[in-house]
Structures are given as structure tokens and as C-alpha cells.
Design a protein around this motif. Sequence first.
Motif, PDB file in Angstrom:
ATOM      1  N   LEU A   1       9.496  55.802 -46.041  1.00  0.00           N
ATOM      2  CA  LEU A   1      10.143  55.166 -46.920  1.00  0.00           C
ATOM      3  C   LEU A   1       8.999  54.841 -48.299  1.00  0.00           C
ATOM      4  O   LEU A   1       8.076  54.282 -47.712  1.00  0.00           O
ATOM      5  CB  LEU A   1      10.640  53.630 -46.582  1.00  0.00           C
ATOM      6  CG  LEU A   1      11.831  53.115 -47.555  1.00  0.00           C
ATOM      7  CD1 LEU A   1      12.542  52.137 -46.822  1.00  0.00           C
ATOM      8  CD2 LEU A   1      10.730  52.090 -48.528  1.00  0.00           C
ATOM      9  N   ASP A   2       9.343  55.219 -49.360  1.00  0.00           N
ATOM     10  CA  ASP A   2       8.745  55.251 -50.557  1.00  0.00           C
ATOM     11  C   ASP A   2       9.465  54.417 -51.612  1.00  0.00           C
ATOM     12  O   ASP A   2      10.752  54.782 -51.879  1.00  0.00           O
ATOM     13  CB  ASP A   2       8.035  56.596 -51.326  1.00  0.00           C
ATOM     14  CG  ASP A   2       7.076  57.177 -50.124  1.00  0.00           C
ATOM     15  OD1 ASP A   2       6.041  56.555 -50.030  1.00  0.00           O
ATOM     16  OD2 ASP A   2       7.470  58.046 -49.593  1.00  0.00           O
ATOM     17  N   GLN A   3       8.972  53.425 -52.432  1.00  0.00           N
ATOM     18  CA  GLN A   3       9.644  52.754 -53.564  1.00  0.00           C
ATOM     19  C   GLN A   3       8.771  52.558 -54.589  1.00  0.00           C
ATOM     20  O   GLN A   3       7.760  52.098 -54.346  1.00  0.00           O
ATOM     21  CB  GLN A   3      10.920  51.705 -52.843  1.00  0.00           C
ATOM     22  CG  GLN A   3       9.876  50.674 -52.467  1.00  0.00           C
ATOM     23  CD  GLN A   3      11.004  49.555 -51.647  1.00  0.00           C
ATOM     24  OE1 GLN A   3      11.593  49.812 -50.828  1.00  0.00           O
ATOM     25  NE2 GLN A   3      10.519  48.240 -52.155  1.00  0.00           N
ATOM     26  N   TYR A   4       9.643  52.227 -55.877  1.00  0.00           N
ATOM     27  CA  TYR A   4       8.788  51.794 -56.737  1.00  0.00           C
ATOM     28  C   TYR A   4       9.793  51.092 -57.683  1.00  0.00           C
ATOM     29  O   TYR A   4      10.853  51.518 -58.126  1.00  0.00           O
ATOM     30  CB  TYR A   4       8.056  52.943 -57.747  1.00  0.00           C
ATOM     31  CG  TYR A   4       7.769  52.721 -58.965  1.00  0.00           C
ATOM     32  CD1 TYR A   4       6.539  51.926 -59.281  1.00  0.00           C
ATOM     33  CD2 TYR A   4       8.157  53.155 -60.278  1.00  0.00           C
ATOM     34  CE1 TYR A   4       6.028  51.513 -60.407  1.00  0.00           C
ATOM     35  CE2 TYR A   4       7.734  52.842 -61.292  1.00  0.00           C
ATOM     36  CZ  TYR A   4       6.686  51.967 -61.559  1.00  0.00           C
ATOM     37  OH  TYR A   4       6.244  51.806 -62.848  1.00  0.00           O
ATOM     38  N   SER A   5       9.220  49.868 -58.255  1.00  0.00           N
ATOM     39  CA  SER A   5      10.126  49.102 -59.385  1.00  0.00           C
ATOM     40  C   SER A   5       9.135  49.093 -60.664  1.00  0.00           C
ATOM     41  O   SER A   5       7.906  48.639 -60.553  1.00  0.00           O
ATOM     42  CB  SER A   5      10.324  47.764 -58.676  1.00  0.00           C
ATOM     43  OG  SER A   5      11.310  47.047 -59.922  1.00  0.00           O
ATOM     44  N   ASP A   6       9.575  49.334 -61.764  1.00  0.00           N
ATOM     45  CA  ASP A   6       8.742  49.206 -63.070  1.00  0.00           C
ATOM     46  C   ASP A   6       8.617  47.799 -63.333  1.00  0.00           C
ATOM     47  O   ASP A   6       9.442  47.068 -62.942  1.00  0.00           O
ATOM     48  CB  ASP A   6       9.131  50.260 -64.078  1.00  0.00           C
ATOM     49  CG  ASP A   6      10.558  50.040 -64.628  1.00  0.00           C
ATOM     50  OD1 ASP A   6      11.134  48.812 -64.504  1.00  0.00           O
ATOM     51  OD2 ASP A   6      11.182  50.955 -65.037  1.00  0.00           O
ATOM     52  N   ASN A   7       7.867  47.563 -64.525  1.00  0.00           N
ATOM     53  CA  ASN A   7       7.827  46.056 -64.854  1.00  0.00           C
ATOM     54  C   ASN A   7       8.494  45.858 -66.153  1.00  0.00           C
ATOM     55  O   ASN A   7       8.361  44.843 -66.820  1.00  0.00           O
ATOM     56  CB  ASN A   7       6.383  45.835 -64.948  1.00  0.00           C
ATOM     57  CG  ASN A   7       5.393  45.943 -63.809  1.00  0.00           C
ATOM     58  OD1 ASN A   7       5.951  45.333 -62.509  1.00  0.00           O
ATOM     59  ND2 ASN A   7       4.497  46.409 -63.767  1.00  0.00           N
ATOM     60  N   ALA A   8       9.595  46.724 -66.489  1.00  0.00           N
ATOM     61  CA  ALA A   8      10.314  46.573 -67.558  1.00  0.00           C
ATOM     62  C   ALA A   8      11.167  45.263 -67.425  1.00  0.00           C
ATOM     63  O   ALA A   8      11.330  44.834 -66.494  1.00  0.00           O
ATOM     64  CB  ALA A   8      10.982  47.693 -67.973  1.00  0.00           C
ATOM     65  N   GLU A   9      11.643  44.882 -68.722  1.00  0.00           N
ATOM     66  CA  GLU A   9      12.539  43.643 -68.644  1.00  0.00           C
ATOM     67  C   GLU A   9      13.749  43.919 -67.850  1.00  0.00           C
ATOM     68  O   GLU A   9      14.269  43.110 -67.045  1.00  0.00           O
ATOM     69  CB  GLU A   9      12.781  43.245 -70.040  1.00  0.00           C
ATOM     70  CG  GLU A   9      13.718  41.965 -70.308  1.00  0.00           C
ATOM     71  CD  GLU A   9      14.052  41.601 -71.561  1.00  0.00           C
ATOM     72  OE1 GLU A   9      14.835  41.206 -71.965  1.00  0.00           O
ATOM     73  OE2 GLU A   9      13.227  41.885 -72.375  1.00  0.00           O
ATOM     74  N   ALA A  10      14.454  45.027 -68.255  1.00  0.00           N
ATOM     75  CA  ALA A  10      15.502  45.392 -67.082  1.00  0.00           C
ATOM     76  C   ALA A  10      14.785  46.474 -66.351  1.00  0.00           C
ATOM     77  O   ALA A  10      15.047  47.733 -66.274  1.00  0.00           O
ATOM     78  CB  ALA A  10      16.460  45.960 -68.076  1.00  0.00           C
ATOM     79  N   ALA A  11      14.297  45.877 -65.099  1.00  0.00           N
ATOM     80  CA  ALA A  11      13.669  47.130 -64.165  1.00  0.00           C
ATOM     81  C   ALA A  11      14.362  47.988 -63.494  1.00  0.00           C
ATOM     82  O   ALA A  11      15.592  47.586 -63.198  1.00  0.00           O
ATOM     83  CB  ALA A  11      12.785  45.654 -63.159  1.00  0.00           C
ATOM     84  N   GLU A  12      13.844  48.848 -63.295  1.00  0.00           N
ATOM     85  CA  GLU A  12      14.360  50.051 -62.709  1.00  0.00           C
ATOM     86  C   GLU A  12      13.845  50.233 -61.189  1.00  0.00           C
ATOM     87  O   GLU A  12      12.596  49.997 -61.127  1.00  0.00           O
ATOM     88  CB  GLU A  12      14.329  51.522 -63.317  1.00  0.00           C
ATOM     89  CG  GLU A  12      15.097  51.411 -64.600  1.00  0.00           C
ATOM     90  CD  GLU A  12      15.273  52.657 -65.299  1.00  0.00           C
ATOM     91  OE1 GLU A  12      15.844  53.798 -64.850  1.00  0.00           O
ATOM     92  OE2 GLU A  12      14.233  52.854 -66.402  1.00  0.00           O
TER      93      GLU A  12
END
Length: 294
Positions: free
Chosen positions: A42-53
Motif C-alpha cells: 500500500l502506497d499513498q500520498y496527500s499533497d499540501n494544497a489547500e484543497a488537498a488531493e
Amino acid sequence: MTHTVESLIDHACLVVHGPDRQGLVAAITALITRNSGNIMSLDQYSDNAEAAEFFQRVVFHREDLKVAIEEIEEDLATTLTPFGVEWTLTDQSIPKRMAILASTSDHCLLELLWRHRRGELPVTIPMVISNHTNVAEDVRSFGIPFFHVPSQGADKSAAEARILELLKGNVDFVVLARYMQIISEDFLDEVAAPIINIHHSFLPAFIGAAPYRKARERGVKLIGATSHYVTKELDEGPIIEQDIARVNHAMTAADLQARGAYVERAVLSRAVQWHAEDRVIRKGNQTIVFTDRP
């Protein structure tokens, strides 16, 4: 790490991309559990944008996957729709169909064919298409069908129409292994499959013709290669993989080209493998790549 098709029987790959919302990871893992799946990676990533993806790739094992996959897909549609995410579920034991387009340079083409024969690329290769015939016998020696489609003059429409005729319904993605023709926007619209290119320089430097001569004249200390998805903007598509090699003042343009060919082969092979293994998620003109490299 290389996996044979046999070792991936009953393995599914779920790729999820969308807004980062509380409870999403728990919902996905619970869904796999209730469908008798065992998570293998399992690999995951969440960006730090205001509307995070949110981006996730999870591989799980499930006995008799082929029987259960439609039921799992129905569960995914019900469970993930409230989260507003996009998802794909693939049976990892079914290799993607990859067509290769090539011209006179054979180093990238032969690297892909060799790696495929060794079982290092989880793909089938239904065809190689070239606007020249010099690679025909090499391709056929690998047991791969070869098609010669000449492309001369300013009007490439007839050649592109023939290539589309060969590709449609027969491939899942296309690789340009130093195919020295500009792909038209109409072709991109019609082919309806991702296209991966190898660019013989470290983008965005030295775009266009004779990059190694330009690099030599500039006195560079590093050369490189870039593999990217093809878009309507020439050599501006989302980058999948890049690498470099050190060079020095004593090397000629031919020396740079020879060393560059080595980098090109490695970069394109990795990009193809990662795409075939569903490790690449496109985000606008960028990519999230969950590689298995240390």
C-alpha cells in the motif's frame, strides 16, 4: 522487483485519486477486508494544497479473483462514490498490451524487447511499427509482428491513418522508442490510449534537433533522458522518469550520444514498467509515481 504473470494470479491493484477526505483510507481497507482480500502493498500520498488531493495504490490478494472482481467493483462504486474520488481496479495477472513505434535508432526498441523476453516487463507486445525497415529482422527474431508504415513528406495523414488502423482495439498503451515523427493532435484524439515517449535530453534543456551537439557546445557536465506522456504540446507532457550521467570536457558529441543512449534505455524501460504496473497517477501535467525502487 520483477514479478512473473504466474506470481500475480489472484492479485488486484486498486488505484484511487481524488479529494483527501477523512475516513477514506479506512473505507478502502475495510472494503478489501470484507471482500476477503489480503493487502500485499500500500502506497499513498496527500499533497499540501489547500484543497488537498489524495493518491493511493494498493495491491491485494484474493482467492478466485476473476470470479469475485465484478462484485468487488460494485462494492467500490457504492463505497467510494460519496468520497468523490476516481478509481480503477485491475487484475495484475492480465498483462497490458503495448505497441512500440520506432524509427532507425534501435537501442530503446531492443532494450524493451529484451526485457520483455526476460519477463521483466508485465506486458504483451502485439506489434512493432516503424517508418523504416532496418529493425524488421531484429524485431521478428523476438517473435513480434513487425509492420512497416512509411512516413515521408509534410503530410503524415495517410501514415497515421494506417497506424491507427493497426492499433485500434489491439493495444492498451503505445511507446515511442525513438520514433522520430511528430504525432499530430488528430492522432492523439483518435488513438484513445496513453502514449509514452523517450526524450533524448534532460527536459527542458536542449529541446529540438541535435541535442547532444548543443550540449557539447554548451560544455555540460551532466546529460540525461526524460520519459513522459505525449500530449498536444510537444515534449511538454507529464514526466514519468528521468536520469542523468556525468560527462566531461574531453568527450565528443558522439561520446555524449553513446552515453546518452544508455540512459535513454534505462529511463524508458522503467517508465514502461511503472506504467504497466499501474504505479503512475497523472495529476494535471505532473505525475505521482509509486515506484518499488529503494
